[in-house]
Design a protein around this motif. Structure first.
Motif, PDB file in Angstrom:
ATOM      1  N   GLU A  90       0.550  -1.240   0.135  1.00  0.00           N
ATOM      2  CA  GLU A  90      -0.548   0.212   0.096  1.00  0.00           C
ATOM      3  C   GLU A  90       0.641   1.029  -0.135  1.00  0.00           C
ATOM      4  O   GLU A  90       0.031   2.548  -0.159  1.00  0.00           O
ATOM      5  CB  GLU A  90      -1.073   0.194   1.291  1.00  0.00           C
ATOM      6  CG  GLU A  90      -1.823  -1.427   1.481  1.00  0.00           C
ATOM      7  CD  GLU A  90      -2.757  -0.609  -0.369  1.00  0.00           C
ATOM      8  OE1 GLU A  90      -3.091  -0.187  -0.262  1.00  0.00           O
ATOM      9  OE2 GLU A  90      -3.405  -2.286  -0.107  1.00  0.00           O
ATOM     10  N   SER A  91       2.185   0.685  -0.066  1.00  0.00           N
ATOM     11  CA  SER A  91       2.888   2.223   0.427  1.00  0.00           C
ATOM     12  C   SER A  91       2.582   3.763   1.256  1.00  0.00           C
ATOM     13  O   SER A  91       2.924   4.055   0.912  1.00  0.00           O
ATOM     14  CB  SER A  91       3.138   2.827  -0.852  1.00  0.00           C
ATOM     15  OG  SER A  91       3.580   2.374  -2.134  1.00  0.00           O
ATOM     16  N   SER A  92       1.463   2.948   2.164  1.00  0.00           N
ATOM     17  CA  SER A  92       1.099   3.515   3.298  1.00  0.00           C
ATOM     18  C   SER A  92       1.081   3.020   4.930  1.00  0.00           C
ATOM     19  O   SER A  92       0.000   1.622   4.597  1.00  0.00           O
ATOM     20  CB  SER A  92      -0.319   4.200   2.705  1.00  0.00           C
ATOM     21  OG  SER A  92      -0.917   5.111   3.583  1.00  0.00           O
ATOM     22  N   ARG A  99      -3.519   3.158   4.562  1.00  0.00           N
ATOM     23  CA  ARG A  99      -4.081   2.473   3.993  1.00  0.00           C
ATOM     24  C   ARG A  99      -3.819   0.934   4.356  1.00  0.00           C
ATOM     25  O   ARG A  99      -4.161  -0.271   4.528  1.00  0.00           O
ATOM     26  CB  ARG A  99      -3.485   2.458   2.426  1.00  0.00           C
ATOM     27  CG  ARG A  99      -4.118   3.626   2.301  1.00  0.00           C
ATOM     28  CD  ARG A  99      -3.908   3.394   0.689  1.00  0.00           C
ATOM     29  NE  ARG A  99      -2.594   3.750   0.226  1.00  0.00           N
ATOM     30  CZ  ARG A  99      -1.775   4.475   0.188  1.00  0.00           C
ATOM     31  NH1 ARG A  99      -2.588   5.801  -0.145  1.00  0.00           N
ATOM     32  NH2 ARG A  99      -0.549   4.518  -0.814  1.00  0.00           N
ATOM     33  N   ARG A 113      10.478   5.919   5.615  1.00  0.00           N
ATOM     34  CA  ARG A 113       9.007   7.103   5.611  1.00  0.00           C
ATOM     35  C   ARG A 113       9.085   8.147   5.682  1.00  0.00           C
ATOM     36  O   ARG A 113       9.931   9.958   6.042  1.00  0.00           O
ATOM     37  CB  ARG A 113       8.275   6.905   7.750  1.00  0.00           C
ATOM     38  CG  ARG A 113       8.112   4.790   8.022  1.00  0.00           C
ATOM     39  CD  ARG A 113       9.431   4.846   8.825  1.00  0.00           C
ATOM     40  NE  ARG A 113       8.930   3.532   8.741  1.00  0.00           N
ATOM     41  CZ  ARG A 113       9.690   2.396   9.696  1.00  0.00           C
ATOM     42  NH1 ARG A 113      11.186   2.224   9.380  1.00  0.00           N
ATOM     43  NH2 ARG A 113       9.438   1.497   9.708  1.00  0.00           N
ATOM     44  N   THR A 114       8.522   8.583   5.037  1.00  0.00           N
ATOM     45  CA  THR A 114       8.370  10.596   4.480  1.00  0.00           C
ATOM     46  C   THR A 114       7.213  11.077   5.269  1.00  0.00           C
ATOM     47  O   THR A 114       6.069   9.932   5.430  1.00  0.00           O
ATOM     48  CB  THR A 114       8.746  10.768   3.005  1.00  0.00           C
ATOM     49  OG1 THR A 114       7.399   9.982   2.597  1.00  0.00           O
ATOM     50  CG2 THR A 114       9.953  10.557   2.855  1.00  0.00           C
ATOM     51  N   THR A 115       6.805  12.098   5.558  1.00  0.00           N
ATOM     52  CA  THR A 115       5.067  12.625   5.601  1.00  0.00           C
ATOM     53  C   THR A 115       3.917  12.020   4.731  1.00  0.00           C
ATOM     54  O   THR A 115       3.349  11.911   5.840  1.00  0.00           O
ATOM     55  CB  THR A 115       5.303  14.132   5.300  1.00  0.00           C
ATOM     56  OG1 THR A 115       6.210  14.893   6.267  1.00  0.00           O
ATOM     57  CG2 THR A 115       3.906  14.783   5.958  1.00  0.00           C
ATOM     58  N   HIS A 116       4.604  12.023   4.026  1.00  0.00           N
ATOM     59  CA  HIS A 116       3.189  10.785   2.767  1.00  0.00           C
ATOM     60  C   HIS A 116       3.391  10.492   2.059  1.00  0.00           C
ATOM     61  O   HIS A 116       2.549   9.463   1.445  1.00  0.00           O
ATOM     62  CB  HIS A 116       2.586  12.545   1.702  1.00  0.00           C
ATOM     63  CG  HIS A 116       2.314  13.826   2.250  1.00  0.00           C
ATOM     64  ND1 HIS A 116       1.589  13.435   2.782  1.00  0.00           N
ATOM     65  CD2 HIS A 116       3.249  15.087   2.289  1.00  0.00           C
ATOM     66  CE1 HIS A 116       1.672  15.705   3.294  1.00  0.00           C
ATOM     67  NE2 HIS A 116       2.687  16.158   3.140  1.00  0.00           N
ATOM     68  N   HIS A 117       4.704   9.389   2.187  1.00  0.00           N
ATOM     69  CA  HIS A 117       5.184   8.318   1.836  1.00  0.00           C
ATOM     70  C   HIS A 117       5.595   6.885   2.093  1.00  0.00           C
ATOM     71  O   HIS A 117       6.531   7.632   2.768  1.00  0.00           O
ATOM     72  CB  HIS A 117       5.669   8.463  -0.419  1.00  0.00           C
ATOM     73  CG  HIS A 117       5.226   7.795  -1.015  1.00  0.00           C
ATOM     74  ND1 HIS A 117       4.276   7.024  -1.635  1.00  0.00           N
ATOM     75  CD2 HIS A 117       6.549   6.838  -1.512  1.00  0.00           C
ATOM     76  CE1 HIS A 117       4.751   6.317  -2.247  1.00  0.00           C
ATOM     77  NE2 HIS A 117       5.902   5.730  -2.629  1.00  0.00           N
ATOM     78  N   VAL A 118       5.451   5.597   1.817  1.00  0.00           N
ATOM     79  CA  VAL A 118       6.708   5.533   2.515  1.00  0.00           C
ATOM     80  C   VAL A 118       7.428   4.109   0.916  1.00  0.00           C
ATOM     81  O   VAL A 118       6.753   3.472   0.334  1.00  0.00           O
ATOM     82  CB  VAL A 118       5.855   4.085   3.131  1.00  0.00           C
ATOM     83  CG1 VAL A 118       6.728   2.603   3.847  1.00  0.00           C
ATOM     84  CG2 VAL A 118       5.185   4.471   4.650  1.00  0.00           C
ATOM     85  N   ASP A 119       8.576   3.815   0.539  1.00  0.00           N
ATOM     86  CA  ASP A 119       9.260   3.170   0.112  1.00  0.00           C
ATOM     87  C   ASP A 119      10.359   1.959   1.071  1.00  0.00           C
ATOM     88  O   ASP A 119      10.720   2.801   2.462  1.00  0.00           O
ATOM     89  CB  ASP A 119      10.005   3.983  -0.700  1.00  0.00           C
ATOM     90  CG  ASP A 119       9.834   5.230  -1.320  1.00  0.00           C
ATOM     91  OD1 ASP A 119       8.404   4.827  -1.931  1.00  0.00           O
ATOM     92  OD2 ASP A 119       9.849   6.288  -1.328  1.00  0.00           O
TER      93      ASP A 119
END
Length: 315
Positions: free
Chosen positions: A15-17, A20, A50-56
């Motif tokens: 989900e990269s989140s 979610r 982890r970033t504020t709006h996305h996960v990689d």
């Protein structure tokens, strides 16, 4: 390392989140975060950025993800085997569907009906879409098995069981100037308006690749994601198309003209992930498809007229 932690990690990667993933797993977000942190602590590496709006995924995360999937699949397989021994086959299959050719030997509806009659304890959920998306969903673990209309070059990471393969033909209206031809070449079609399927459909990929191999370009006038609409636009003379005969049947009021030696072909296959453990219910569905396919081939062979001068086995 717990299976629950692996399941959470895979969900976040898919989900990269975290938000979610929590919704997908029906968990609170804080529990998802704790599970991932504990997993990273046990492994001694960082799996996610982890970033504020996305996960990689980190490089370690990308390497670990397929192993996590395999471990979860193996655990699920073991669970299914125990259930099968105890109380019959149970579980769920996520099946991807494409718009099936009319003359499909292993028709999806027939396959699911036969399978459900044999294994009522297995739920089959279906998802319609294009072959490209199905292939990606199989690789990412979002589908268990899918019908696809793709060449082997476009299905890396998947194992294919080919159900049907045939050449594409020119389809045109009955009053089209090419309708009476015995054969045409792709180079003769570049100035024609085309009716096409979406770019994620195998039929479109095969057609585009055939023109590209010859260094030719064409004009796609209409792009339609529905077989009946696709056919009706050709019937009305709004454009020509390339498709196999099984795609349309023989009673559509169209003319089918064979293409020359540069004709592309289209294969309909059942695909499963090559790098993941296939579940017991999925294996059973694939086996049912194989049996239907073999039975149809044997029946077709019996119905073929004997060649002149041949003798039967009983003579």
């Amino acid at each position: 390392m717990e299976l629950r932690q692996l399941k959470v990690f895979v969900a976040v990667a898919d989900e990269s989140s975290f938000t979610r993933a929590a919704a997908r797993l029906n968990m609170v977000q804080s529990a998802v975060s704790v599970a991932v942190r504990n997993l990273e602590k046990q492994l001694g590496v960082r799996l996610l950025e982890r970033t504020t709006h996305h996960v990689d995924l980190t490089q370690a995360g990308r390497l670990f993800l397929p192993e996590a999937r395999r471990t979860l699949a193996a655990a699920q397989e073991a669970r299914h085997l125990v259930e099968q021994l105890h109380d019959g086959l149970r579980g769920e299959i996520r099946l991807g569907l494409v718009q099936a050719p009319k003359q499909m030997v292993v028709h999806p509806a027939h396959l699911v009906a036969r399978f459900r009659a044999a294994f009522p304890g297995v739920t089959v959920s279906v998802r319609s879409g294009g072959s490209v998306q199905h292939a990606e969903d199989l690789r990412r673990g979002r589908l268990d098995i899918a019908f696809v209309t793709l060449s082997s070059e476009a299905t890396s990471g998947l194992d294919l069981y080919v159900l049907r393969s045939e050449a594409l033909q020119l389809l045109c209206s009955a009053d089209h100037p090419l309708a009476g031809r015995d054969q045409v070449r792709l180079a003769e079609l570049v100035d024609e308006p085309f009716v096409e399927t979406p770019t994620t459909w195998g039929n479109r990929l095969a057609s585009d690749a055939a023109f590209a191999r010859l260094g030719l370009s064409r004009r796609v006038e209409y792009e339609i994601g529905d077989v009946s609409g696709f056919i009706s636009f050709v019937q009305q003379g709004l454009g020509i198309a390339l498709a196999p005969m099984s795609f349309i049947g023989h009673d559509e009021g169209l003319r089918a003209v064979p293409l020359g030696p540069d004709a592309p072909s289209l294969s309909v296959s059942l695909a499963v992930p090559a790098d993941q453990t296939v579940s017991t219910p999925t294996k059973a569905l694939l086996q049912a498809a194989r049996e239907m396919h073999e039975a149809a081939k044997n029946e077709a062979a019996k119905s073929e007229p004997a060649k002149p001068g041949s003798q039967s086995a009983e003579s």
